[in-house]
Design a protein around this motif. Sequence first.
Motif, PDB file in Angstrom:
ATOM      1  N   THR A 231       0.839  -1.198   0.000  1.00  0.00           N
ATOM      2  CA  THR A 231       0.000   0.000   0.000  1.00  0.00           C
ATOM      3  C   THR A 231       0.871   1.243   0.000  1.00  0.00           C
ATOM      4  O   THR A 231       1.853   1.325   0.741  1.00  0.00           O
ATOM      5  CB  THR A 231      -0.900   0.016   1.250  1.00  0.00           C
ATOM      6  OG1 THR A 231      -1.753  -1.141   1.242  1.00  0.00           O
ATOM      7  CG2 THR A 231      -1.758   1.282   1.301  1.00  0.00           C
ATOM      8  N   LEU A 232       0.517   2.205  -0.845  1.00  0.00           N
ATOM      9  CA  LEU A 232       1.188   3.503  -0.841  1.00  0.00           C
ATOM     10  C   LEU A 232       0.296   4.511  -0.138  1.00  0.00           C
ATOM     11  O   LEU A 232      -0.886   4.644  -0.457  1.00  0.00           O
ATOM     12  CB  LEU A 232       1.455   3.981  -2.277  1.00  0.00           C
ATOM     13  CG  LEU A 232       2.006   5.411  -2.391  1.00  0.00           C
ATOM     14  CD1 LEU A 232       3.435   5.486  -1.862  1.00  0.00           C
ATOM     15  CD2 LEU A 232       1.932   5.926  -3.817  1.00  0.00           C
ATOM     16  N   LEU A 233       0.868   5.249   0.820  1.00  0.00           N
ATOM     17  CA  LEU A 233       0.158   6.341   1.473  1.00  0.00           C
ATOM     18  C   LEU A 233       0.503   7.640   0.759  1.00  0.00           C
ATOM     19  O   LEU A 233       1.661   8.060   0.738  1.00  0.00           O
ATOM     20  CB  LEU A 233       0.554   6.428   2.946  1.00  0.00           C
ATOM     21  CG  LEU A 233      -0.083   7.584   3.729  1.00  0.00           C
ATOM     22  CD1 LEU A 233      -1.591   7.410   3.826  1.00  0.00           C
ATOM     23  CD2 LEU A 233       0.535   7.706   5.108  1.00  0.00           C
ATOM     24  N   ALA A 234      -0.499   8.269   0.165  1.00  0.00           N
ATOM     25  CA  ALA A 234      -0.307   9.542  -0.547  1.00  0.00           C
ATOM     26  C   ALA A 234      -1.489  10.449  -0.222  1.00  0.00           C
ATOM     27  O   ALA A 234      -2.189  10.936  -1.107  1.00  0.00           O
ATOM     28  CB  ALA A 234      -0.192   9.305  -2.051  1.00  0.00           C
ATOM     29  N   ALA A 235      -1.704  10.674   1.072  1.00  0.00           N
ATOM     30  CA  ALA A 235      -2.900  11.360   1.557  1.00  0.00           C
ATOM     31  C   ALA A 235      -2.669  12.835   1.843  1.00  0.00           C
ATOM     32  O   ALA A 235      -3.425  13.445   2.596  1.00  0.00           O
ATOM     33  CB  ALA A 235      -3.413  10.652   2.806  1.00  0.00           C
ATOM     34  N   GLY A 236      -1.632  13.415   1.263  1.00  0.00           N
ATOM     35  CA  GLY A 236      -1.366  14.832   1.473  1.00  0.00           C
ATOM     36  C   GLY A 236      -0.136  15.073   2.316  1.00  0.00           C
ATOM     37  O   GLY A 236       0.565  14.130   2.712  1.00  0.00           O
ATOM     38  N   VAL A 237       0.125  16.336   2.600  1.00  0.00           N
ATOM     39  CA  VAL A 237       1.339  16.724   3.336  1.00  0.00           C
ATOM     40  C   VAL A 237       0.987  17.767   4.386  1.00  0.00           C
ATOM     41  O   VAL A 237      -0.090  18.367   4.365  1.00  0.00           O
ATOM     42  CB  VAL A 237       2.418  17.291   2.382  1.00  0.00           C
ATOM     43  CG1 VAL A 237       2.876  16.248   1.382  1.00  0.00           C
ATOM     44  CG2 VAL A 237       1.902  18.547   1.662  1.00  0.00           C
ATOM     45  N   VAL A 238       1.933  17.987   5.301  1.00  0.00           N
ATOM     46  CA  VAL A 238       1.816  19.062   6.288  1.00  0.00           C
ATOM     47  C   VAL A 238       3.112  19.863   6.262  1.00  0.00           C
ATOM     48  O   VAL A 238       4.199  19.309   6.037  1.00  0.00           O
ATOM     49  CB  VAL A 238       1.555  18.517   7.711  1.00  0.00           C
ATOM     50  CG1 VAL A 238       0.179  17.908   7.799  1.00  0.00           C
ATOM     51  CG2 VAL A 238       2.605  17.496   8.107  1.00  0.00           C
ATOM     52  N   PRO A 239       3.030  21.182   6.459  1.00  0.00           N
ATOM     53  CA  PRO A 239       4.238  22.008   6.392  1.00  0.00           C
ATOM     54  C   PRO A 239       5.154  21.776   7.584  1.00  0.00           C
ATOM     55  O   PRO A 239       4.692  21.594   8.715  1.00  0.00           O
ATOM     56  CB  PRO A 239       3.682  23.444   6.399  1.00  0.00           C
ATOM     57  CG  PRO A 239       2.352  23.336   7.069  1.00  0.00           C
ATOM     58  CD  PRO A 239       1.813  21.980   6.690  1.00  0.00           C
ATOM     59  N   ASN A 240       6.436  21.784   7.317  1.00  0.00           N
ATOM     60  CA  ASN A 240       7.439  21.663   8.380  1.00  0.00           C
ATOM     61  C   ASN A 240       7.678  23.048   8.987  1.00  0.00           C
ATOM     62  O   ASN A 240       8.601  23.767   8.618  1.00  0.00           O
ATOM     63  CB  ASN A 240       8.746  21.091   7.814  1.00  0.00           C
ATOM     64  CG  ASN A 240       8.596  19.652   7.377  1.00  0.00           C
ATOM     65  OD1 ASN A 240       7.874  18.875   7.988  1.00  0.00           O
ATOM     66  ND2 ASN A 240       9.271  19.285   6.297  1.00  0.00           N
ATOM     67  N   ALA A 241       6.809  23.421   9.908  1.00  0.00           N
ATOM     68  CA  ALA A 241       6.864  24.749  10.517  1.00  0.00           C
ATOM     69  C   ALA A 241       7.258  24.705  11.992  1.00  0.00           C
ATOM     70  O   ALA A 241       7.288  25.746  12.645  1.00  0.00           O
ATOM     71  CB  ALA A 241       5.514  25.439  10.364  1.00  0.00           C
TER      72      ALA A 241
END
Length: 391
Positions: A231-241
């Motif tokens: 399974t590939l998880l490609a559910a978006g990203v979050v900023p490294n802040a």
Amino acid sequence: MSPQHIVVVGAGQGGLQATISLRHAGYAGRLTLIGAEPGLPYQRPPLSKAYLKEGRAEALMLRPQSFFESKDIAYLPQTTVEGIDRGAGEIAFHGPDGKGRLPYDHLVLATGTRNLRPPIEGLEHACDLRTLADAETLRTRLGTPRRIAVIGGGFIGLEFAAVARGLGHEVAVIEAAPRLMARCVSARMSEHFADLHRGMGTALHLGTPAVAVDAGGVTLGDGSHLAADFTLLAAGVVPNAELAAEAGLEVENGVRLCGRLLTSDPQISALGDCASFPDPRDGQRIRLESVQAATDHARFIAARLSKGGEDHYAALPWFWSDQADSKLQIAGFAGPGTSEVVICDGVVARLDDRGLVAVETVNNAGIHMKSRRLLSGGTPAGLDDLVQIAA
């Protein structure tokens, strides 16, 4: 007066472009680029497309080692910045030779994003696609026929699905939203790409979230189980802040910037996916996940640091995604609440109460380029303007 030492944290395309643009603009001070990954800076967009098929890591490299030497740029790979001491004008880092501190006169944060980890049980069984190492793992797995589940129907998930299906694998895409790429494109464009992927034989499970992953596949919210070898998880990203927040900088959907791409500390700028800034068109705060936006930010910051000036950032954003034989290109940025009008086959206009905000095209580079020029003009554009250039 230009700062004597500029430190760029993040060696993706935006961070690297900042150093390139600074030198091109004549900046002669000390310049340091810090990257967390090993090796030289590389392109990320091909990781979900060409690299999976060809495996040519050398083709991804943006600049050779000799570039850094000739431009007098200190490049520190495999180095993590652990803190910013704004009072002292220093960063604390941890590299291959241990921990240290480095002074700066101006700091540029280009820390990018990381993959979102949604509340799905068993994600330790899922693969990621963010780094060159991730892509190499997936490429190895694609070497034999497999059943593959992809969690996420955005650009990355669909680009990977198209490559995997083209290589003969059985593919299922799971998207919690009712349509593909819902955050990025119009309903008509979502429909076009749903037809494309179904036509390739990919199974689409829309409007049903994944709730668990195991070694044998994915369980959906309706209780059904999709068998998969991986399974590939490609559910978006979050900023490294987090680095910025821990240093006391303002954070709002990423590192918060003003129109000059400065943080709440005038000695620190930020760029790319990790940062939010005022949309030049309407002043609304936006954050763009785009290589082009990151490099445009970098050029603007480099010009400001080397030449001064009070201009505000005003570049038109644009995006693209290659899925099988369809090239999606988007000129402009359409937020929530826009309407859509189909101009002709493969061309969709996005509008708000002020006029044309974005144009989506499929396999039509000519109209895409004309749309970029139209939307970059000094006066607002309308639907009739687009119809005219599309005729």
